[in-house]
Design a protein around this motif. Structure first.
Motif, mmCIF file in Angstrom:
data_model
loop_
_atom_site.group_PDB
_atom_site.id
_atom_site.type_symbol
_atom_site.label_atom_id
_atom_site.label_comp_id
_atom_site.label_asym_id
_atom_site.label_seq_id
_atom_site.Cartn_x
_atom_site.Cartn_y
_atom_site.Cartn_z
ATOM 1 N N UNK A 7 14.059 91.503 0.581
ATOM 2 C CA UNK A 7 14.050 92.427 1.702
ATOM 3 C C UNK A 7 12.932 93.448 1.657
ATOM 4 N N UNK A 8 12.112 93.447 0.616
ATOM 5 C CA UNK A 8 11.073 94.455 0.464
ATOM 6 C C UNK A 8 9.678 93.967 0.825
ATOM 7 N N UNK A 9 9.464 92.682 0.819
ATOM 8 C CA UNK A 9 8.144 92.133 1.086
ATOM 9 C C UNK A 9 8.190 91.314 2.372
ATOM 10 N N UNK A 10 7.101 91.346 3.107
ATOM 11 C CA UNK A 10 7.046 90.553 4.323
ATOM 12 C C UNK A 10 5.612 90.133 4.602
ATOM 13 N N UNK A 11 5.471 89.151 5.483
ATOM 14 C CA UNK A 11 4.155 88.717 5.935
ATOM 15 C C UNK A 11 4.286 88.277 7.386
ATOM 16 N N UNK A 12 3.215 88.457 8.124
ATOM 17 C CA UNK A 12 3.187 88.027 9.513
ATOM 18 C C UNK A 12 3.099 86.502 9.552
ATOM 19 N N UNK A 13 3.899 85.878 10.414
ATOM 20 C CA UNK A 13 3.849 84.427 10.565
ATOM 21 C C UNK A 13 3.912 84.070 12.043
ATOM 22 N N UNK A 14 3.389 82.907 12.335
ATOM 23 C CA UNK A 14 3.533 82.304 13.649
ATOM 24 C C UNK A 14 4.320 81.022 13.490
ATOM 25 N N UNK A 15 5.021 80.623 14.529
ATOM 26 C CA UNK A 15 5.814 79.392 14.471
ATOM 27 C C UNK A 15 5.325 78.465 15.576
ATOM 28 N N UNK A 16 4.899 77.279 15.173
ATOM 29 C CA UNK A 16 4.419 76.271 16.110
ATOM 30 C C UNK A 16 5.282 75.026 15.999
ATOM 31 N N UNK A 17 5.390 74.299 17.087
ATOM 32 C CA UNK A 17 6.122 73.043 17.079
ATOM 33 C C UNK A 17 5.151 71.930 17.437
ATOM 34 N N UNK A 20 4.996 65.741 18.804
ATOM 35 C CA UNK A 20 4.716 64.325 18.548
ATOM 36 C C UNK A 20 5.105 63.914 17.126
ATOM 37 N N UNK A 21 4.983 64.831 16.163
ATOM 38 C CA UNK A 21 5.329 64.516 14.774
ATOM 39 C C UNK A 21 6.654 65.131 14.340
ATOM 40 N N UNK A 22 7.331 65.817 15.257
ATOM 41 C CA UNK A 22 8.595 66.508 14.964
ATOM 42 C C UNK A 22 8.453 67.454 13.765
ATOM 43 N N UNK A 23 7.462 68.320 13.843
ATOM 44 C CA UNK A 23 7.207 69.278 12.772
ATOM 45 C C UNK A 23 7.362 70.696 13.289
ATOM 46 N N UNK A 24 7.944 71.526 12.455
ATOM 47 C CA UNK A 24 7.953 72.966 12.678
ATOM 48 C C UNK A 24 6.936 73.524 11.691
ATOM 49 N N UNK A 25 5.913 74.185 12.212
ATOM 50 C CA UNK A 25 4.824 74.654 11.365
ATOM 51 C C UNK A 25 4.834 76.175 11.328
ATOM 52 N N UNK A 26 4.946 76.718 10.132
ATOM 53 C CA UNK A 26 4.872 78.161 9.919
ATOM 54 C C UNK A 26 3.436 78.434 9.514
ATOM 55 N N UNK A 27 2.773 79.318 10.250
ATOM 56 C CA UNK A 27 1.348 79.522 10.000
ATOM 57 C C UNK A 27 0.991 80.997 9.961
ATOM 58 N N UNK A 28 -0.170 81.250 9.400
ATOM 59 C CA UNK A 28 -0.754 82.578 9.414
ATOM 60 C C UNK A 28 -1.277 82.809 10.829
ATOM 61 N N UNK A 29 -0.842 83.872 11.509
ATOM 62 C CA UNK A 29 -1.232 84.045 12.917
ATOM 63 C C UNK A 29 -2.719 84.332 13.132
ATOM 64 N N UNK A 30 -3.406 84.834 12.123
ATOM 65 C CA UNK A 30 -4.828 85.137 12.283
ATOM 66 C C UNK A 30 -5.701 83.906 12.065
ATOM 67 N N UNK A 38 7.815 71.976 8.135
ATOM 68 C CA UNK A 38 9.187 71.492 8.040
ATOM 69 C C UNK A 38 9.311 70.251 8.912
ATOM 70 N N UNK A 39 9.599 69.128 8.263
ATOM 71 C CA UNK A 39 9.741 67.862 8.971
ATOM 72 C C UNK A 39 11.138 67.813 9.588
ATOM 73 N N UNK A 40 11.194 67.913 10.897
ATOM 74 C CA UNK A 40 12.474 67.936 11.593
ATOM 75 C C UNK A 40 13.054 66.540 11.805
ATOM 76 N N UNK A 41 12.276 65.501 11.579
ATOM 77 C CA UNK A 41 12.761 64.142 11.839
ATOM 78 C C UNK A 41 13.894 63.739 10.894
#
Length: 145
Positions: A7-17, A20-30, A38-41
């Protein structure tokens, strides 16, 4: 923001879907570099742990993976993300459950990357102990002849 389980550390993230590959991608927004994929298949159901006393907090629980705790900038952002993810999951035929918790319980129940690593290490220690018959009380010497 993705919060670390303490609960003390954090980082900015973006979430992309990637539909076509059924992937959830957590990325650095910059830089848009991938931090986690994350392979959702292979997933049948996801749990959304929704914080009752903090309208900006959300935990995503994926089976067999470590959890992701997200803290939004605004209250409306959490609902927007939930609606978007639920819509995407329905397209992919993936189920989901909503679980409601207070902040303290949500953070305490989060399964971190470190927790998962410890569980994997414990598993392999036990497997090797059983496979090679080495325990704390008995030691075998392995000789090559």
């Amino acid at each position: 923001r993705e919060l670390k389980v303490d609960g003390n550390h954090s980082r900015q993230v973006g979430i992309l879907v990637n539909e076509s590959e059924k992937l959830l991608i957590i990325c650095d927004p910059e830089s848009m570099s991938s931090l986690r994929r994350i392979d959702l298949s292979a997933i049948l159901k996801i749990e959304f742990h929704i914080c009752l006393d903090d309208p900006t907090l959300l935990l995503l629980r994926f089976p067999h993976l470590y959890d992701m705790v997200l803290e939004m900038r605004h209250e409306n952002d959490r609902q927007f993300l939930l609606d978007d993810l639920k819509s995407t999951l329905q397209k992919f035929g993936i189920g989901y459950d909503d679980v409601f918790k207070n902040r303290k319980r949500l953070i305490a129940d989060a399964f971190s990357k470190e927790d998962r690593q410890q569980l994997v290490e414990l598993f392999f220690r036990e497997v090797f102990k059983d496979a090679f018959g080495t325990g704390q009380n008995q030691r075998k010497k392995f000789r090559v002849q």
